[in-house]
Scaffold this motif. Structure first.
Motif, PDB file in Angstrom:
ATOM      1  N   ILE A 213     119.851  77.662   7.976  1.00  0.00           N
ATOM      2  CA  ILE A 213     120.666  76.520   8.413  1.00  0.00           C
ATOM      3  C   ILE A 213     119.795  75.483   9.113  1.00  0.00           C
ATOM      4  O   ILE A 213     119.911  74.272   8.881  1.00  0.00           O
ATOM      5  CB  ILE A 213     121.814  76.994   9.328  1.00  0.00           C
ATOM      6  CG1 ILE A 213     122.826  77.808   8.516  1.00  0.00           C
ATOM      7  CG2 ILE A 213     122.505  75.800   9.992  1.00  0.00           C
ATOM      8  CD1 ILE A 213     123.893  78.481   9.358  1.00  0.00           C
TER       9      ILE A 213
ATOM     10  N   ILE B 243     117.784  73.500   6.606  1.00  0.00           N
ATOM     11  CA  ILE B 243     118.537  72.471   5.889  1.00  0.00           C
ATOM     12  C   ILE B 243     118.874  71.289   6.796  1.00  0.00           C
ATOM     13  O   ILE B 243     118.620  70.134   6.457  1.00  0.00           O
ATOM     14  CB  ILE B 243     119.829  73.073   5.295  1.00  0.00           C
ATOM     15  CG1 ILE B 243     119.489  74.086   4.199  1.00  0.00           C
ATOM     16  CG2 ILE B 243     120.724  71.970   4.736  1.00  0.00           C
ATOM     17  CD1 ILE B 243     120.692  74.808   3.645  1.00  0.00           C
ATOM     18  N   VAL B 244     119.441  71.590   7.975  1.00  0.00           N
ATOM     19  CA  VAL B 244     119.929  70.534   8.859  1.00  0.00           C
ATOM     20  C   VAL B 244     118.779  69.683   9.392  1.00  0.00           C
ATOM     21  O   VAL B 244     118.836  68.449   9.370  1.00  0.00           O
ATOM     22  CB  VAL B 244     120.733  71.143  10.030  1.00  0.00           C
ATOM     23  CG1 VAL B 244     121.114  70.063  11.041  1.00  0.00           C
ATOM     24  CG2 VAL B 244     121.980  71.844   9.508  1.00  0.00           C
ATOM     25  N   SER B 245     117.719  70.341   9.849  1.00  0.00           N
ATOM     26  CA  SER B 245     116.590  69.594  10.398  1.00  0.00           C
ATOM     27  C   SER B 245     115.776  68.915   9.299  1.00  0.00           C
ATOM     28  O   SER B 245     115.187  67.853   9.523  1.00  0.00           O
ATOM     29  CB  SER B 245     115.696  70.537  11.209  1.00  0.00           C
ATOM     30  OG  SER B 245     114.641  69.844  11.822  1.00  0.00           O
TER      31      SER B 245
ATOM     32  N   LEU C 139     116.904  67.687   6.358  1.00  0.00           N
ATOM     33  CA  LEU C 139     117.597  66.634   5.604  1.00  0.00           C
ATOM     34  C   LEU C 139     117.192  65.225   6.023  1.00  0.00           C
ATOM     35  O   LEU C 139     116.884  64.395   5.155  1.00  0.00           O
ATOM     36  CB  LEU C 139     119.113  66.820   5.723  1.00  0.00           C
ATOM     37  CG  LEU C 139     119.974  65.803   4.966  1.00  0.00           C
ATOM     38  CD1 LEU C 139     119.632  65.812   3.482  1.00  0.00           C
ATOM     39  CD2 LEU C 139     121.461  66.094   5.170  1.00  0.00           C
TER      40      LEU C 139
ATOM     41  N   GLU D 286     116.462  74.707  -1.443  1.00  0.00           N
ATOM     42  CA  GLU D 286     116.806  73.839  -0.307  1.00  0.00           C
ATOM     43  C   GLU D 286     116.116  72.489  -0.446  1.00  0.00           C
ATOM     44  O   GLU D 286     116.721  71.437  -0.192  1.00  0.00           O
ATOM     45  CB  GLU D 286     116.402  74.543   0.998  1.00  0.00           C
ATOM     46  CG  GLU D 286     116.612  73.713   2.247  1.00  0.00           C
ATOM     47  CD  GLU D 286     115.341  73.002   2.708  1.00  0.00           C
ATOM     48  OE1 GLU D 286     115.443  72.068   3.521  1.00  0.00           O
ATOM     49  OE2 GLU D 286     114.251  73.368   2.217  1.00  0.00           O
TER      50      GLU D 286
ATOM     51  N   VAL E 132     119.500  64.004  14.978  1.00  0.00           N
ATOM     52  CA  VAL E 132     119.750  65.319  14.373  1.00  0.00           C
ATOM     53  C   VAL E 132     118.729  66.344  14.856  1.00  0.00           C
ATOM     54  O   VAL E 132     119.077  67.464  15.259  1.00  0.00           O
ATOM     55  CB  VAL E 132     119.733  65.220  12.832  1.00  0.00           C
ATOM     56  CG1 VAL E 132     119.740  66.617  12.205  1.00  0.00           C
ATOM     57  CG2 VAL E 132     120.932  64.420  12.340  1.00  0.00           C
ATOM     58  N   ASN E 133     117.453  65.989  14.847  1.00  0.00           N
ATOM     59  CA  ASN E 133     116.428  66.942  15.266  1.00  0.00           C
ATOM     60  C   ASN E 133     116.480  67.228  16.765  1.00  0.00           C
ATOM     61  O   ASN E 133     116.219  68.351  17.193  1.00  0.00           O
ATOM     62  CB  ASN E 133     115.041  66.425  14.864  1.00  0.00           C
ATOM     63  CG  ASN E 133     114.726  66.678  13.405  1.00  0.00           C
ATOM     64  OD1 ASN E 133     114.310  67.763  13.034  1.00  0.00           O
ATOM     65  ND2 ASN E 133     114.953  65.669  12.576  1.00  0.00           N
TER      66      ASN E 133
ATOM     67  N   VAL F 127     119.258  69.759  17.131  1.00  0.00           N
ATOM     68  CA  VAL F 127     118.830  71.092  16.692  1.00  0.00           C
ATOM     69  C   VAL F 127     117.897  71.721  17.722  1.00  0.00           C
ATOM     70  O   VAL F 127     117.995  72.916  18.031  1.00  0.00           O
ATOM     71  CB  VAL F 127     118.127  70.996  15.318  1.00  0.00           C
ATOM     72  CG1 VAL F 127     117.512  72.346  14.935  1.00  0.00           C
ATOM     73  CG2 VAL F 127     119.114  70.560  14.247  1.00  0.00           C
TER      74      VAL F 127
END
Length: 421
Positions: free
Chosen positions: A232, A235-237, A239, A359, A390-391, A394
């Motif tokens: 997860i 993917i999140v970091s 993107l 990914e 976003v980063n 996270v």
């Protein structure tokens, strides 16, 4: 040794392992060279055949979807049938890819020539070989050298493709790519053993007789301790960084007004930066610090890079953000791949690397749409601030929410004190 392990065959000697790993690095560098060579063919050929920007975007999206589907299946194929079969399939598909490109006389042929990309996964297959043959404590450093190969291939492929296309045209350049891919196939058959798994891993795979197309067998890896949270985060970091990468050509053209020659110099700068980072920096970092510390550092660095990108105004500013961008991306990708492959049995390392590659394909598929939306509505500032926010989020979550259940590999890396030299 039990009967099944003995039947699986003898282990490779240390000297043989080193030879195979070196050959694998050469195969990876050559494959990336041919891929960057085709980047100097496809856009110009598409323009000649009357493909507009919208349809060229559809062409790129098609590649992303095919690779998204193919990566997990290909990783599973490598686990079940061995490294030589996996690399042979990939190199053979690349030969067909270039031959179809050389014969393209109609826009429809551009779409047809992309179909072999479903099987073109040389770099994940090379990562599988290196993962199987490297020691767990040196895995991150060994995987980072694939990134060094990427930098070499980027520079050589872009330069060679540009000169060949200018002097001899798209068809001959595509034929050179086909011949080069055929040479890569010959190297695979010469140097790569049938399988690079340990005897125990081979015996386990043979005993279970798993299905290649079993979605459950692929997704079950996410149930191992620590795998799903790390995936997860990946993917999140990843993107927002992926969005910047896919939008870079537009940013270079519209924001910084770069000419093709200037853009080529900038790409060469990126390639050299990646070579230095992968070859001289990451190995020292992984030897000195724990993987979790490096993961947090790369995410925090990505947030800082995003903030810098949001407010850059000149090419000099872009170059100043390029080195930390390449460093954070390289560390993040190497560390997450290392953690994930050490969190699953060695018999499933190829499938896990296939999921990691999927990914990346997912990011390339979603990136143009999300990047276009952000760019149209907020420009480069919106893309940079998205990456920063976003980063940063996270990073905070990882600091506050310590995982209660970790994989043995991740637990070991957290318990090992930082090495001082």
């Amino acid at each position: 040794m039990d009967r099944n392990a003995a039947a699986a065959g003898p282990e490779l000697s240390p000297a043989r392992k080193r030879t195979v790993i070196r050959a694998t690095y050469v195969i990876a560098a050559l494959d990336i060279t041919w891929m960057f060579l085709q980047f100097s063919v496809t856009p110009y050929l598409a323009k000649k055949l009357g493909l507009d920007t919208l349809w060229f975007g559809y062409l790129q999206t098609m590649v992303g979807v095919l690779q998204l589907i193919g990566n997990p299946l290909f990783g599973r194929f490598g686990d079940l049938f061995g490294a030589r079969a996996a690399l042979s399939l990939s190199c053979g598909a690349t030969v067909v890819f270039f031959l179809l490109l050389a014969s393209a006389e109609h826009p429809a042929m551009l779409f047809i020539h992309k179909l072999p990309t479903l099987f073109m996964h040389v770099v994940p297959a090379c990562q599988m070989v290196v993962t199987d043959l490297s020691e767990p404590e040196k895995r991150a450093e060994s995987l980072s050298k694939i990134g060094l190969c990427f930098g070499v291939g980027m520079i050589v492929g872009s330069t060679l493709g540009g000169h060949l296309n200018t002097l001899y045209g798209e068809k001959l350049t595509a034929c050179v790519g086909a011949a080069g891919s055929l040479f890569s196939l010959m190297l695979v058959l010469k140097f790569i053993p049938k399988t690079t798994k340990s005897s125990a891993a081979k015996a386990s795979t043979e005993a279970e007789k798993k299905s290649l197309f079993s979605l459950g067998e692929i997704t079950r890896l996410l149930k191992y301790p620590g795998v799903a949270p790390t995936f997860i985060v990946k993917i999140v970091s990843g993107l927002p960084s992926g969005i910047f990468q896919v939008m870079f050509s537009i940013i270079a053209l519209e924001v910084f007004k770069l000419e093709p020659q200037q853009n080529g110099y900038l790409m060469a700068f990126f390639g050299i930066s990646q070579m230095v980072i992968q070859g001289a920096v990451i190995g020292r970092l992984t030897a000195r610090f724990k993987e979790r510390s490096l993961l947090l550092l790369s995410i925090a660095g990505a947030a800082a890079v995003g903030l810098g990108q949001a407010y850059m105004q000149t090419v000099v500013h872009l170059c100043l953000t390029a080195a930390p961008m390449m460093l954070t991306l390289s560390v993040f990708n190497v560390i997450t791949d290392s953690i994930l492959t050490k969190s699953v049995p060695s018999a499933d390392s190829g499938t896990m690397l296939g999921l990691c590659a999927a990914e990346q394909s997912l990011l390339r598929t979603l990136g143009p749409t999300l990047g276009g939306f952000l760019y149209v509505n907020g420009g480069i500032k919106a893309i940079g601030l998205t990456q920063c926010v976003v980063n940063a989020a996270v990073f905070v979550v990882l600091l506050l929410l310590q995982p209660t259940s970790k994989s043995p590999a991740l637990r070991e890396s957290n318990q090992r004190p930082d090495k001082q030299h």
